[in-house]
Design a protein around this motif. Structure first.
Motif, short mmCIF file in Angstrom:
data_model
loop_
_atom_site.label_atom_id
_atom_site.label_comp_id
_atom_site.label_asym_id
_atom_site.label_seq_id
_atom_site.Cartn_x
_atom_site.Cartn_y
_atom_site.Cartn_z
N ARG A 75 2.86 -1.52 -3.14
CA ARG A 75 2.25 -2.82 -2.89
C ARG A 75 1.93 -2.98 -1.40
O ARG A 75 2.74 -2.63 -0.54
CB ARG A 75 3.18 -3.95 -3.31
N GLU A 114 -1.54 -2.05 -5.54
CA GLU A 114 -1.71 -3.49 -5.65
C GLU A 114 -1.80 -4.10 -4.26
O GLU A 114 -1.06 -3.70 -3.35
CB GLU A 114 -0.51 -4.08 -6.40
N ILE A 116 6.84 -1.07 -0.54
CA ILE A 116 6.13 -2.26 -0.05
C ILE A 116 5.78 -2.03 1.40
O ILE A 116 6.65 -1.71 2.22
CB ILE A 116 7.00 -3.52 -0.19
#
Length: 298
Positions: free
Chosen positions: A3, A52, A127
Motif C-alpha cells: 500500500r 493499492e 506500507i
C-alpha cells in the motif's frame, strides 16, 4: 499487499509551492497544486508500483483533542490560503473519479488515519507512507512500514526504515516520540524542554528507557551515571518540565485508534476527460491514468 499511503495535505502544499502560479485553468483559476499533486502520484505509482494507493486527508489539521491538551499546538501556523482551499476541493473531485481509495478520521489529522492503517498491517504487508511530516517517523516498523520523506517533491525521497531513522536521528523509530517531545517541534509550535536541543535529547533517549525513567532519575538527589550526572541545571529543567512532558506524551503520539473512514468512487474516464479540459489538467490526468494502468494499482 503493498500500500502507498499519501499524506494529501503535505504533498499538495509542496506541489503548490513547487509549481508556478502561471499554471492555470482556461478561465485563469490557479491549478498548480492539483497539477503538481497528480504528477507526483503518477511518478510514485510508476516507480513504487503499489497494489493499492490511498489518499489520506486531514479532517481537522488542528484537532480539539490536541489543543485541549496544549492550546499552543500549531498555533503559529497561518490560516490556509483560499487559493489552496479551492484547489483541495478540485483535487478531491478529481480523485473521486479515479476509483482510488481515499480516507480520513473524523476530528483528527491525516497522520492519525495513516497510523490506523499501519497498526492493522500484517507482517507480510508493506506500507510506504509518503509525506513531509516528521511525526510519521514514529510509525516506521521493519519490515512492514517505511516512510518516504519528501525532500524535493517526490523526485528525491528520504527512505526511512528502522536503520534509516537510527542513522539520521540517532534514536530508534520506536523512541522518536520521546526524542521529539524533549527536543520540541517548531512546525507544530511545541517548544520542548528548555535548553534541550537535538544532541541532548538524543543522549537522554538513549540513556533512559522511557520519559518516566528520566523524570525519576532527575528527582533523585544523586543521578545515576549518564547525561544527568553532574548537571544540576539540566536535572532542574527536566523536573520543571514534568507537566509539559506528561501532556506531550498524550499529544505527540499518533492516534492509532482513530475511527477510519475509507471510500472510493468508480473510475470514470469520461468524467476525468471533461474535468481535464475544463480545468487545464489534461497532461497530469493522462499521466496518472497511464501509470495506474501500467502498474495495475487500485
Amino acid at each position: 499487499m503493498h500500500r502507498l499511503l499519501l499524506d494529501v495535505s503535505s504533498l499538495t502544499y509542496r506541489a503548490y509551492f513547487a509549481m508556478p502560479d502561471s499554471v492555470t485553468a482556461p478561465d485563469g483559476r490557479p491549478v498548480n497544486a492539483v497539477h503538481g499533486y497528480l504528477d507526483m502520484v503518477a511518478r510514485l505509482v510508476a516507480t513504487r508500483r503499489p497494489d493499492e494507493v490511498i489518499h489520506v486527508y486531514d479532517h481537522d489539521w488542528r484537532p480539539v483533542a490536541r489543543t485541549d491538551i496544549y492550546p499552543g499546538y500549531k498555533s503559529t501556523r497561518p490560516p490556509e490560503p483560499e487559493v489552496i482551499t479551492k484547489q483541495f476541493m478540485l483535487l478531491r473531485s478529481v480523485l473521486d473519479h479515479t476509483g482510488l481509495l481515499q480516507a480520513e478520521t473524523e476530528g483528527w489529522e491525516a497522520e492519525d488515519a495513516i497510523g490506523a492503517f499501519c497498526v492493522e498491517a500484517g507482517e507480510t504487508d508493506l506500507i510506504e507512507i509518503v509525506s513531509g511530516d516528521r511525526d510519521l517517523i514514529q510509525l516506521v516498523r521493519d519490515p512492514v512500514v517505511k516512510l518516504l520523506f519528501t525532500i524535493r517533491g517526490v523526485s528525491e525521497l528520504g527512505e526511512y526504515d528502522e536503520a534509516g531513522v537510527l542513522s539520521k536521528y540517532g534514536v530508534p523509530a520506536s523512541r522518536y516520540v520521546d526524542f521529539a517531545i524533549l527536543r520540541g517541534d517548531p512546525s507544530d509550535a511545541l517548544p520542548g524542554v528548555r535548553g534541550v536541543g537535538e544532541k541532548t535529547a538524543r543522549a537522554l533517549v538513549n540513556a533512559y528507557g522511557s520519559l518516566e525513567d528520566l523524570l525519576a532519575d532527575a528527582a533523585e538527589v544523586q543521578a545515576r551515571p549518564g547525561p544527568l550526572k553532574g548537571k544540576p541545571a539540566l536535572k532542574a529543567r527536566i523536573l520543571e518540565a514534568g507537566e509539559y512532558l506528561e501532556a506531550m506524551r498524550r499529544l505527540v503520539p499518533v492516534n492509532i485508534e482513530a475511527p477510519l473512514s475509507v471510500w472510493s468512487g468508480d473510475r470514470d474516464d469520461g468524467a476525468l476527460k471533461a474535468m481535464a479540459e475544463e480545468h487545464g489538467i489534461k497532461g497530469p490526468i493522462q499521466r496518472l491514468l497511464a501509470a495506474l494502468d501500467s502498474a495495475g494499482a487500485a
